[in-house]
Structures are given as C-alpha cells and as structure tokens.
Motif scaffolding. Structure first.
Motif, short mmCIF file in Angstrom:
data_model
loop_
_atom_site.label_atom_id
_atom_site.label_comp_id
_atom_site.label_asym_id
_atom_site.label_seq_id
_atom_site.Cartn_x
_atom_site.Cartn_y
_atom_site.Cartn_z
N ALA A 74 9.70 0.83 -13.76
CA ALA A 74 9.36 -0.59 -13.86
C ALA A 74 7.92 -0.74 -14.37
O ALA A 74 7.08 0.12 -14.13
CB ALA A 74 9.50 -1.27 -12.50
N PRO A 75 7.62 -1.83 -15.07
CA PRO A 75 6.24 -2.07 -15.49
C PRO A 75 5.30 -2.15 -14.29
O PRO A 75 5.69 -2.58 -13.20
CB PRO A 75 6.33 -3.43 -16.21
CG PRO A 75 7.76 -3.57 -16.59
CD PRO A 75 8.55 -2.88 -15.53
N PHE A 76 4.06 -1.73 -14.50
CA PHE A 76 3.05 -1.72 -13.44
C PHE A 76 2.89 -3.11 -12.81
O PHE A 76 2.81 -3.25 -11.59
CB PHE A 76 1.71 -1.24 -14.02
CG PHE A 76 0.61 -1.12 -13.02
CD1 PHE A 76 0.71 -0.28 -11.93
CD2 PHE A 76 -0.57 -1.85 -13.17
CE1 PHE A 76 -0.32 -0.17 -11.00
CE2 PHE A 76 -1.60 -1.75 -12.26
CZ PHE A 76 -1.48 -0.90 -11.17
N GLN A 77 2.89 -4.14 -13.64
CA GLN A 77 2.72 -5.50 -13.13
C GLN A 77 3.86 -5.91 -12.22
O GLN A 77 3.67 -6.62 -11.22
CB GLN A 77 2.60 -6.50 -14.29
CG GLN A 77 2.13 -7.89 -13.89
CD GLN A 77 0.74 -7.87 -13.26
OE1 GLN A 77 -0.12 -7.10 -13.66
NE2 GLN A 77 0.53 -8.73 -12.24
N GLU A 78 5.05 -5.43 -12.52
CA GLU A 78 6.21 -5.75 -11.67
C GLU A 78 6.07 -5.11 -10.30
O GLU A 78 6.44 -5.71 -9.27
CB GLU A 78 7.49 -5.25 -12.36
CG GLU A 78 8.76 -5.75 -11.72
CD GLU A 78 10.00 -5.34 -12.50
OE1 GLU A 78 11.01 -4.99 -11.85
OE2 GLU A 78 9.94 -5.36 -13.75
N VAL A 79 5.51 -3.89 -10.25
CA VAL A 79 5.27 -3.24 -8.97
C VAL A 79 4.24 -4.03 -8.16
O VAL A 79 4.39 -4.25 -6.96
CB VAL A 79 4.79 -1.78 -9.18
CG1 VAL A 79 4.50 -1.11 -7.84
CG2 VAL A 79 5.83 -0.98 -9.95
N LEU A 80 3.18 -4.48 -8.84
CA LEU A 80 2.15 -5.27 -8.16
C LEU A 80 2.72 -6.57 -7.59
O LEU A 80 2.40 -6.97 -6.46
CB LEU A 80 1.00 -5.59 -9.12
CG LEU A 80 0.18 -4.40 -9.63
CD1 LEU A 80 -0.87 -4.88 -10.61
CD2 LEU A 80 -0.47 -3.64 -8.49
N GLU A 81 3.56 -7.24 -8.37
CA GLU A 81 4.15 -8.50 -7.91
C GLU A 81 5.02 -8.26 -6.68
O GLU A 81 5.03 -9.07 -5.75
CB GLU A 81 4.96 -9.15 -9.03
CG GLU A 81 4.14 -9.66 -10.19
CD GLU A 81 3.10 -10.69 -9.76
OE1 GLU A 81 3.44 -11.56 -8.92
OE2 GLU A 81 1.96 -10.64 -10.25
N ALA A 82 5.74 -7.14 -6.67
CA ALA A 82 6.55 -6.81 -5.50
C ALA A 82 5.67 -6.56 -4.28
O ALA A 82 5.97 -7.00 -3.17
CB ALA A 82 7.42 -5.59 -5.79
N LEU A 83 4.55 -5.86 -4.48
CA LEU A 83 3.64 -5.59 -3.37
C LEU A 83 3.08 -6.88 -2.78
O LEU A 83 2.84 -6.97 -1.56
CB LEU A 83 2.50 -4.68 -3.83
CG LEU A 83 2.88 -3.22 -4.09
CD1 LEU A 83 1.76 -2.49 -4.84
CD2 LEU A 83 3.20 -2.50 -2.78
N LYS A 84 2.87 -7.87 -3.61
CA LYS A 84 2.32 -9.14 -3.12
C LYS A 84 3.27 -9.83 -2.15
O LYS A 84 2.84 -10.61 -1.29
CB LYS A 84 2.01 -10.07 -4.30
CG LYS A 84 0.86 -9.59 -5.18
CD LYS A 84 0.67 -10.50 -6.38
CE LYS A 84 -0.44 -9.98 -7.30
NZ LYS A 84 -0.61 -10.81 -8.51
N THR A 85 4.56 -9.54 -2.25
CA THR A 85 5.53 -10.20 -1.38
C THR A 85 5.49 -9.66 0.05
O THR A 85 6.02 -10.30 0.96
CB THR A 85 6.96 -10.05 -1.92
OG1 THR A 85 7.34 -8.66 -1.89
CG2 THR A 85 7.07 -10.56 -3.35
N VAL A 86 4.89 -8.48 0.27
CA VAL A 86 4.87 -7.90 1.62
C VAL A 86 3.47 -7.86 2.21
O VAL A 86 3.28 -7.37 3.33
CB VAL A 86 5.49 -6.48 1.63
CG1 VAL A 86 6.97 -6.54 1.31
CG2 VAL A 86 4.75 -5.55 0.68
#
Length: 675
Positions: free
Chosen positions: A141-153
């Motif tokens: 997955a793109p790096f930004q997508e990983v960051l966005e997922a981390l923001k949810t937790v």
C-alpha cells in the motif's frame, strides 16, 4: 584514560503485534549500538532475547526481555515486550516503567486495527510513543495510506519525520523531513546522503508542511513563523518534537527494514534527540529523581533455575547499593540484564532498570523503598480478567503436593494467570488469556518444575432443582444387629423455592414425636443428599420441612435419623419433577464497531441473550455488547471472538444466575455424565 561519562539512562519499551519484528529491531539496535558483535536470527534461535525454550519453540516473544546499549553518548535500557494479545499483561506491566515506547508495525493498512488496544493503553497512561513501520520491503500500500490508517487508531496526531524513496516499488532510502536531506540505504552501513529526487519534491514538501503545522498547534512561535513564511531553524523543530513527544502530544513515525538495518540508525538518532529522559518521566509521575526517599517498582518477576527469584525494577527516586534492603527484604545482588545474561553491578541510580535478587515478598507491580514502608503506592497496570480455562491434573499423582507451589511462582511471574480448586467439580482449573497463554504455562510447569500435566476443558458446574412440591414424604430407617439396633422415622415436606433462594430447613414437630436432639441430624441427612440429587448434581433452591416422625427409646440415634432423612429425600425428590440448571454469565464484549454485527451473531450461536450495545467509553469506534451467555457456551468464546475481530476483541464476565437447560440438551448432558 578518562572514563566516558554517559547521559541517561532512557528506558524504551519495544511493543507491537505478534510477528511485526520487535525482536529483530532490538537486535539491529543493539548491533548498531555495539552492545552485541553479531545479530541473531529468530528462525535460527540465536537472538539475544527470546532465549527461553518456550520462545524458541514458538519463534515468538513470550516474556519480557531486557537489554542495554549506548548510542550518541546516552545509555538506553530496552524492554522487548510480547506481541501476542494473550500476553498483554506482560507488556502492560513493563510499559508503566518506560520513558517512551516504540510501536513496531507492518506497512499494511488492513492490520493497523490490531494496534488499537496498545494505543489506548499508551494514551491512557500518557506514555510517549513513536511508530516504527517495519518490513517496508513487503509494503503493497502507498505510504500515505498506511499513515491514514494509523490515524484511525491514535488519539494523538500522527507525524511522519521521514518520507520513503522507492525505485521500482523497492525501498531504497528516505528523506529526513527536518533537514530535507535525502539518503540511500546500504546494508550493514550508514545511509549515504543523495540529492532530493525531483519526482518527490512535491510529496516531501506536503509531508513536511503537515509535520510543521501539527507542531505549530502546540507552539505559538512556530505558528507565527509559518504564517509569516519564515523557515524555522532545525534546532527549533527538534526542540518542539522532543517537547511534544515527551508530553505525549504527538506520535512521530519512522520506518525501515530491521533485518537489513535499514532505518535503524535514523531511529537511534531520533531516540537520542527526542526521547524523554528518565527524570522527566519521574517528574510527570509526580516524583523527584533526587528525592530523599528511594522508590522503586517491580515491572517483572522471574524465577530462574540457578539464581532463584529475580525482580526487574524501575528505580524512580534515590539510589540503591548492593546489600540494601527493600520493604524489609535484604537484596541478594543488583544486576543489569542482557537477555538471559546477568551482569553484576554494585549500585543503581534513579532512572535505572535493574534486576534484584531474592526480594522474596515483592510481587509484580509492588512499590519498594529502603525507608520501611513506601510513602506512596505507585500506580499499577490493571490485572486482566481471565477469559479461558483448562482443568489440569499432574500425570503423576505424587506430584499433586508440588503443584500449588509451582502455580504460585508462575502467578508471581505472570499476574494474569489464576488457578482454583473448584468447589463443585473438584477440578484444579488454570485460568488465563487464551489457548497459547495456557500452553506456554503448561510448558513451563513441565520444563521448570518437572510437572507434566494432563488437561481437558473444565466441567460445567450444573445444578438441579425441582418444579413441584412433595408432601408427607416418609423415610424410615430400621436396622437390627444384635444388641442395640438403629431406628429413625421422619416425614418431610419438600417445596421448590425461587431461583437464587438457596436452601432452607424448618421443622414443625408437635408432641416430641422426634426428640429435639435428633432434629439437627435430620437436617444433616437432607443436606448430604442434596449434594448429589436424582440427576447427579447439587440441588439448589429447595425448602425442606420436618413435619412428623417417630423414635425408639433405645434404638434411636443421630445416625439413624440422618439415614432416615436421606431415605426420605431419595424417595421424594425424584417425584418433584427435577430440573437441570446451568450457570449463566453476564458478559460484556468489547470490539471495534465494524465487528459488532458479527458479535451479535456469535452471541446468538452460543445460546446467548443479547441485552444491548453502546459505544465504549473512551474508545472511539468501539462498542460494548452486553449479553447473558450460558457458561457451557463460554469455554471457547474467546477463540472465536478473536478470530472474527482480528485478535482485538475481548470480554469481561461474571456469574449471574441459573437457568433451566433446554430439554434437547438436558438429555445429552445426562447421557454424557452417566456414561
């Protein structure tokens, strides 16, 4: 030769889900910090940590590993924590002694949800933490997508300090967002500075602006600089990062490939520049590193084959010298741990994490002092409620006497374990956090204490009661043996009671037909029979009244009337329509909202009664589902719940009431118990 003076110490916990690569990262950090000369590999069983047979067998961290290294003139103590959700207690206990935590995770947005309980614990304790995304070579997955997922937790802003450089989808380097310098990785060597790739300038600028804007939320001076389009000095940015991380206001993000040492040196640099010092953590807890009173806290208890009991402690205030006493126990030595190796030291200062031998009375979490009784009790991590159980029996009957002592030591090492001798089923039941957790415990019983066990799921403590009353039930006992005989004669009324009322006994004897001294024996006989009713289980919610009887001046006795009462119960209770009862637990299941509908279905398939659900207090995006579930359906509930919730679902439970067993199940249960 002048001795090098080190700053520190700083205590850093390494945490994250199972298989994220925590132990591999620790090996890389220790190798680069020159604490070890060769990196070990988990698959080869050569790592500094995870050296116990239980860890080697499972290629996973099963208990806390401690190690130290020096870097940039600072001494660091690392606590490598288990990642399995079933071993969470070990991690929680260690984290309360850490100055900061490194959360290791994989670059997979679909797995980020598994971090939610860890983020919740860190935020609730206000423990500074940063993220290190491992295995970037496997990222899809793109790096930004990983960051966005981390923001949810995370309830704190997620702040990347690096941006990845890829060639043909392969990670080859990073851009430092503080300096805007690009680097290319090299295996087993520092990264080389390279020109900033033109194709990444726009992404790098956007990421850096986002980082600075997040920092400006906590620094008015930086905000003014950004509004006036003044480039802030790097020193100011680093100062803000250190200050905000130490206050648990932000979550910096780094990445790399631990197995190749990619990204480990920048992580080391960030720990030196930004991780909070031990005395700052003490101050945040309301303690003073140079306070008059020596205060320490036990983070972990070990029982070693050679050295006996070892207590891993965080020294919050004051100092310790070899030979001191803590809470009345004279210390048997002070040690710095490097995995399984114990290096003896003569002193420990505030901020140190050391192992102390032979603190016999000190339990995990205990507050310790050299000043008699501690003036304060340091807060401890909540002990997790048990969710899974096995009935255990020593393979050798002669080992039963050793089992209690061994289980007591195992519970000192791991407070989330419990055991009980069940009053109804008479089984020894071992409670824990899941199948893996209890299997590790059974392995330790076998290896450390030479106590191999046989196991099975605990029997359900069924009860029975009656539906209708029985009147004037006679029990007559007459026995002639030559000389004095035995004679007792009673009439009993048997009455059902409301659920939960228990047992009551009364008598309405008139005219002394049963002498007063024999009435207690009648009650004893009734109670003895009720321990196993006509269906084979203890009888509850029954009232018995002694209404009539007769006696013999010579042959009557306590024993005779007790036997007469048993005969009356044996005769009368089967006629009162016996009913099989099962224990029902009140259960509160906690899961992310996306799994709530699955949990409702799970409850239904376990004969549960759904009472409702609502948002979990303090947990964004989580629900608590309340239900009644029969205990017979609870035995493997945690395994199914974790399976449907990516391992993060859990529950609390307590016994609530007894309910009649459905007829179709009753016949099967009675057939099984009679076979």
């Amino acid at each position: 030769m002048t001795q090098k003076v080190l700053a520190g110490p700083r205590n850093v916990a390494i945490v994250g889900p199972y298989s994220s690569g925590k132990t591999t990262l620790l090996e890389s950090l220790l190798y680069i910090g020159k604490a070890i000369t060769r990196k070990g590999k988990i698959e080869e069983g050569t790592t500094l940590g995870d050296a116990t047979p239980e860890a080697r067998d499972r290629t996973m961290t099963v208990e806390l590993n401690a190690a130290s290294a020096e870097y940039g003139g600072v001494r660091f103590n690392f606590l490598d924590c288990p990642g399995s959700v079933e071993l969470q207690q070990e991690t929680d206990n260690a984290l309360i002694g850490a100055d900061a935590a490194i959360i290791v995770c994989e670059a997979d947005p679909s797995r980020v949800l598994t971090l939610a309980p860890l983020f919740q614990f860190l935020d609730s304790w206000e423990i500074p933490h940063l993220i290190w995304i491992n295995k970037m070579d496997r990222a899809t997955a793109p790096f930004q997508e990983v960051l966005e997922a981390l923001k949810t937790v995370s309830s704190r802003p997620i702040l990347p300090q690096q941006y990845p450089i890829r060639e043909d989808q392969r990670l080859v380097g990073f851009i430092d967002l503080i300096t805007e310098q690009a680097y290319h990785y090299h295996a087993n060597a520092p990264a080389d500075p390279v020109p900033l790739p033109a194709t990444l300038k726009a992404q790098e600028h956007a990421a850096r602006d986002e980082m600075l804007e997040a920092l400006a939320d906590f620094d008015d001076h930086l905000l003014e600089e950004l509004l006036e389009e003044i480039e802030p000095p790097q020193e100011e940015i680093i100062k803000d990062l250190k200050q905000d991380l130490g206050a648990d206001l932000i979550v910096p993000v780094f990445f790399g490939i631990a197995s190749d040492d990619y990204g480990t040196r920048p992580l080391w640099d960030a720990l030196v520049k930004e991780a909070p010092e031990a005395n700052a953590t003490a101050a945040n807890r309301g303690l003073e590193a140079d306070g008059d009173e020596t205060l320490a806290q036990v983070l972990k208890t070990f029982y070693t084959p050679q050295g006996g009991k070892l207590s891993l402690v965080r020294l919050w205030q004051g100092s310790l010298s070899d030979g001191d006493s803590l809470n009345g126990d004279r210390m048997g030595g002070i040690y710095q741990l490097m995995g399984q190796q114990q290096n003896s030291v003569t002193q420990a200062q505030a901020g140190d994490i050391v192992a102390i031998a032979r603190l016999d009375s000190a339990l995990t979490g205990a507050t310790l002092t050299t000043h008699g009784e501690p003036s304060v009790e340091l807060p401890t991590a909540e002990v997790l409620a048990p969710v899974y159980a096995l009935a255990i029996t020593p393979e050798k009957r002669s080992d039963e006497v050793k089992l209690t002592d061994a289980l007591t030591k195992l519970m000192e090492e791991d407070p989330s374990l419990r055991w009980e001798q069940h009053g109804d089923t008479h089984e020894v039941i071992l409670w824990g956090q899941g199948e893996v957790h209890l299997n590790i415990t059974l392995d330790r019983l076998r290896r450390k204490y030479n106590l191999p066990m046989t196991t099975h799921l605990p029997r359900v403590p069924y009860k029975e009661t009656i539906r209708k009353a029985g009147k004037e039930i006679r029990g007559r006992y007459k026995h002639q043996t030559g000389g004095h005989g035995q004679f007792g004669d009673v009439y009993l009324d048997i009455q059902p009671l409301d659920r939960g009322a228990g047992f009551s006994f009364d008598q309405k004897i008139v005219g002394g037909v049963v002498p007063r001294q024999y009435i207690p024996s009648v009650e004893t006989g009734v109670r003895e029979y009720l321990s196993q009713g006509p269906l084979g289980f203890p009888v509850v919610d029954v009232a018995v009244t002694l209404t009539n009887g007769s006696y013999h001046n010579v042959d009557s006795s306590d024993q005779a009337f007790k036997q007469a009462a048993r005969i009356a119960m044996q005769e009368g209770l089967p006629k009162c329509e016996p009913v099989l009862l099962e224990p029902v637990d009140a259960v509160e299941i906690s899961v992310p909202t996306s799994f709530t509908s699955n949990v409702l279905k799970l409850i239904s398939t376990h004969r549960g009664q759904i009472l409702g659900y609502e948002g979990k207090a303090g947990w964004q995006g989580w629900d608590v589902v309340s239900a009644y579930i029969p205990e017979a359906e609870m035995q493997k509930l945690i395994l199914e719940l974790r399976s449907l919730s990516m391992g993060v679902g859990t529950f609390n439970w307590k016994y609530d009431h007894l309910n009649p067993v459905p007829d179709e199940l009753r016949d099967r249960i009675l057939a099984e118990t009679s076979s």
